[in-house]
Design a protein around this motif. Structure first.
Motif, PDB file in Angstrom:
ATOM      1  N   ILE A 163     108.715  14.921  66.541  1.00 60.78           N
ATOM      2  CA  ILE A 163     109.118  16.150  65.865  1.00 60.78           C
ATOM      3  C   ILE A 163     109.629  15.786  64.478  1.00 60.78           C
ATOM      4  O   ILE A 163     110.439  14.874  64.335  1.00 60.78           O
ATOM      5  CB  ILE A 163     110.252  16.850  66.639  1.00 60.78           C
ATOM      6  N   ASP A 164     109.127  16.475  63.446  1.00 63.09           N
ATOM      7  CA  ASP A 164     109.688  16.285  62.111  1.00 63.09           C
ATOM      8  C   ASP A 164     110.821  17.297  61.958  1.00 63.09           C
ATOM      9  O   ASP A 164     110.640  18.400  61.446  1.00 63.09           O
ATOM     10  CB  ASP A 164     108.619  16.505  61.043  1.00 63.09           C
ATOM     11  N   TRP A 165     112.009  16.888  62.443  1.00 69.78           N
ATOM     12  CA  TRP A 165     113.121  17.820  62.608  1.00 69.78           C
ATOM     13  C   TRP A 165     113.416  18.638  61.349  1.00 69.78           C
ATOM     14  O   TRP A 165     113.530  19.854  61.407  1.00 69.78           O
ATOM     15  CB  TRP A 165     114.387  17.064  63.023  1.00 69.78           C
ATOM     16  N   PHE A 166     113.570  17.963  60.211  1.00 68.72           N
ATOM     17  CA  PHE A 166     114.053  18.670  59.025  1.00 68.72           C
ATOM     18  C   PHE A 166     112.952  19.454  58.315  1.00 68.72           C
ATOM     19  O   PHE A 166     113.229  20.240  57.424  1.00 68.72           O
ATOM     20  CB  PHE A 166     114.751  17.694  58.073  1.00 68.72           C
ATOM     21  N   ALA A 167     111.691  19.247  58.748  1.00 66.46           N
ATOM     22  CA  ALA A 167     110.626  20.060  58.183  1.00 66.46           C
ATOM     23  C   ALA A 167     110.309  21.228  59.110  1.00 66.46           C
ATOM     24  O   ALA A 167     110.077  22.349  58.656  1.00 66.46           O
ATOM     25  CB  ALA A 167     109.377  19.203  57.966  1.00 66.46           C
ATOM     26  N   ASP A 168     110.292  20.971  60.422  1.00 65.08           N
ATOM     27  CA  ASP A 168     109.839  21.997  61.355  1.00 65.08           C
ATOM     28  C   ASP A 168     110.975  22.797  61.989  1.00 65.08           C
ATOM     29  O   ASP A 168     110.832  23.982  62.250  1.00 65.08           O
ATOM     30  CB  ASP A 168     108.997  21.348  62.469  1.00 65.08           C
ATOM     31  N   LEU A 169     112.091  22.136  62.287  1.00 64.07           N
ATOM     32  CA  LEU A 169     113.205  22.829  62.934  1.00 64.07           C
ATOM     33  C   LEU A 169     114.510  22.555  62.182  1.00 64.07           C
ATOM     34  O   LEU A 169     115.481  22.092  62.770  1.00 64.07           O
ATOM     35  CB  LEU A 169     113.353  22.340  64.384  1.00 64.07           C
ATOM     36  N   PRO A 170     114.527  22.840  60.872  1.00 64.79           N
ATOM     37  CA  PRO A 170     115.690  22.401  60.076  1.00 64.79           C
ATOM     38  C   PRO A 170     117.013  23.001  60.554  1.00 64.79           C
ATOM     39  O   PRO A 170     118.010  22.288  60.672  1.00 64.79           O
ATOM     40  CB  PRO A 170     115.349  22.868  58.665  1.00 64.79           C
ATOM     41  N   LEU A 171     117.012  24.301  60.865  1.00 62.66           N
ATOM     42  CA  LEU A 171     118.274  24.919  61.257  1.00 62.66           C
ATOM     43  C   LEU A 171     118.739  24.386  62.619  1.00 62.66           C
ATOM     44  O   LEU A 171     119.936  24.143  62.837  1.00 62.66           O
ATOM     45  CB  LEU A 171     118.146  26.450  61.290  1.00 62.66           C
ATOM     46  N   VAL A 172     117.772  24.184  63.510  1.00 58.13           N
ATOM     47  CA  VAL A 172     118.115  23.610  64.819  1.00 58.13           C
ATOM     48  C   VAL A 172     118.723  22.220  64.621  1.00 58.13           C
ATOM     49  O   VAL A 172     119.714  21.861  65.268  1.00 58.13           O
ATOM     50  CB  VAL A 172     116.863  23.529  65.731  1.00 58.13           C
ATOM     51  N   ALA A 173     118.146  21.453  63.711  1.00 54.29           N
ATOM     52  CA  ALA A 173     118.668  20.102  63.458  1.00 54.29           C
ATOM     53  C   ALA A 173     120.116  20.175  62.979  1.00 54.29           C
ATOM     54  O   ALA A 173     120.972  19.420  63.451  1.00 54.29           O
ATOM     55  CB  ALA A 173     117.794  19.391  62.429  1.00 54.29           C
TER      56      ALA A 173
END
Lengths: 307, 275
Positions: free
Chosen positions: A164-174
């Motif tokens: 998962i590219d956290w800060f590109a795909d799920l930034p707020l979740v990260a």
């Protein structure tokens, strides 16, 4: 006898036996330095913010300064980014409150059991609270959530799941995960202390009556924790409304506006666009928002604190 | 898994608790381990659990002479603001705890409400005031700001510790003819010392970790460790092992503080409302 003396009411008529020596110390003079300091801290910048909010004032072109009435507010309030930022601020506060208090309560019950090495396990579990936000943001961003070399990516790829590219795909979740990791220990610490003050004979009695653990939790432990939960919610809200460093270090508010909360939005206006007027108008909106939350919180918590 | 068998399987709960503790502590552990790796080993795939530890990252971070500048700023600013906050708060808390008036409760709540004022709301004015007065990027400027942001909590904490001192003790000493000065210095302060110590501890922790004002009001001269670590977020700064070493050095003192004072911190953090 002593207890009645120790529990003097804080309000009401001054005690008859007011000590004579006190007359030589004006109580007002003792409180004044703190009060004056805080009044200045509150009023001066706030008054300046109100003043700037009605001006066209950009630090890059300071000579182009003029009174513009409500133009800054009109501009800010019609800026879709402001509403996105307010929404993100509220989502962030609500999500982290829900996670930390929910999990914190369950973990407090868990850590209240006796098991070998409980003291050590407690110390490890509460440690994230003492880590400065810039450090925790960088550790999570680079070493855990990095899409190529991060530990999470390596594990999920090892399991054949891709990364998962956290800060590109799920930034707020990260961001929510990082802030929750920092604050779950705080909730755990406070709630665990509160559980430990629960009268064990009360629990025993309920258990004798055949109460199942779930019922014990729901009807004995949870009501006992309500005051502690209120305090945790208040303190966490104070800090979550102004989350900044975690966003500054990880996403810079992006991608797009995906992680721009109100503090970060104002920061962008003020220190990157140098738009003092716009930033001040935004700041006042933040003050109003915080006050709405504060009125509600302080009222409910004040009832719970005996001052 | 099996809440109904709680009493019959205590080991299961213990195991679960240790597992949770391990997960929560893991990022700190991983940072600590990485700080002893070489840069190559730090980014290796798969991650290396066994390696020859090296101290070169710590030496590198130390050799950036600036590191000590940042560390010194953190120390001076946290201790300075804590001392100043205590000097302001102890007299105020004393007056409010022992000589309450009708306005006392309102004053306390008002002080707390200043904590609710979002820093960003006043960022621009404070920035401009700092620039005009020459306090921008100075330790004195940061000390003043940290003192004022922590003051409400410091007053509340000391107030709640003073409230726990039985008035009978103070009254007995007054009967014996103690002056107010003697009463405060020889009777009250020794009794409240543990509380004042844990207040100071919390104030130091909050100041040490504060990031909003340090990132926005300092550039180099007064920048504390929070700002130093943030400088690693630039792409050129992506050296994991060195970042880990610097981070470990930045959090170690506060982590130790926290471990030793966790019990007192609870009382402080909740203004004594949770015991």
């Amino acid at each position: 006898m002593t207890s009645s003396v120790a529990n003097r009411p804080s309000q009401g008529p001054p005690s008859v036996a007011r000590p004579r020596s006190f007359k030589r110390i004006p109580a007002l003079a003792l409180v004044a330095p703190s009060v004056i300091g805080l009044v200045l801290w509150m009023v001066v910048p706030l008054a300046m913010a109100v003043w700037f909010a009605f001006q066209r004032y950009n630090l890059l072109i300071p000579e182009n300064r003029a009174f513009v009435g409500f133009a800054n507010f009109a501009f800010i309030l019609t800026d879709p980014a402001l509403w996105v930022a307010i929404g993100i601020t509220l989502v962030l506060v609500a999500a982290v409150l829900f996670i930390t208090i929910g999990l914190g309560t369950l973990l407090a019950v868990l850590f209240n059991q006796t098991f070998p090495g409980r003291g050590m396990a407690r110390v490890l579990a509460i440690s994230p609270f003492f880590v400065m936000p810039t450090v925790s943001a960088l550790i999570w961003k680079n070493m855990l959530m990095h899409p190529v070399n991060g530990l999470f990516a390596q594990i999920t790829r090892g399991l054949g799941l891709g990364a998962i590219d956290w800060f590109a795909d799920l930034p707020l979740v990260a961001i929510i995960i990082i802030v929750s990791w920092q604050w779950l220990p705080f909730a755990l610490l406070i709630l665990l202390t509160a559980i430990q003050s629960l009268d064990t004979s009360q629990l025993e009695a309920a258990r004798m009556d055949g109460a199942k653990p779930v019922a014990l939790f729901r009807f004995v432990i949870l009501p006992h924790l309500s005051r502690a939960i209120a305090v945790v919610a208040m303190i966490e809200t104070i800090f979550f409304l102004t989350i900044f460093a975690e966003i500054f270090v990880t996403t810079g508010g992006g991608p797009g506006l995906a992680t721009t909360n109100l503090p970060y939005y104002i920061y962008l206006k003020a220190l990157l666009e140098f738009d003092v007027g716009g930033a001040s108008a935004g700041g006042l909106i933040a003050v109003v928002l915080a006050n709405l939350v504060a009125i509600f919180l302080i009222r409910s918590v004040a009832r719970n604190l005996d001052t | 898994m099996a809440p109904n068998q709680r009493t019959s399987k205590p080991w299961l709960m213990g195991l679960l608790a240790w597992l949770v503790a391990g997960i929560l502590f893991f990022p700190i552990f991983w940072m600590f381990v990485t700080s002893f790796k070489t840069e190559v080993a730090a980014v290796a795939t798969p991650p290396q659990l066994f390696f020859t530890p090296t101290l070169e990252n710590y030496i590198d971070v130390q050799e950036r002479a600036a590191y000590f500048n940042y560390a010194l700023n953190s120390i001076v600013v946290s201790i300075g603001s804590t001392v100043l906050a205590l000097l302001l708060a102890v007299p105020a808390a004393y007056a409010m705890a022992f000589f309450p008036t009708k306005r006392t409760k309102g004053t306390l709540l008002w002080m707390l409400s200043t904590k609710m004022l979002p820093s960003v709301g006043v960022l621009v004015p404070i920035y401009i005031l700092g620039r005009e007065s020459g306090l921008l990027d100075t330790r004195i400027g940061l000390v003043i700001i940290y003192t004022l942001i922590n003051l409400p909590i410091v007053v509340w904490m000391i107030y709640s510790f003073f409230k726990e001192v039985p008035n009978a003790i103070l009254e007995a000493d007054r009967m014996d003819g103690a002056t107010t000065y003697q009463e405060v210095v020889y009777v009250l302060l020794p009794l409240a010392l543990p509380g004042i110590a844990s207040t100071a501890l919390l104030s130091i922790i909050l100041s040490w970790n504060e990031a909003f004002w340090s990132l926005n009001l300092t550039t180099f001269d007064a920048a504390p460790l929070t700002a130093f670590i943030a400088s690693f977020s630039s792409p050129q700064g992506l050296f994991w092992a060195k970042l880990s070493a610097a981070s470990t050095m930045a959090i170690a003192p506060i982590l130790l503080f926290g471990w030793f004072s966790q019990k007192q911190l609870v009382r402080g953090l909740t203004f004594g409302a949770v015991k």
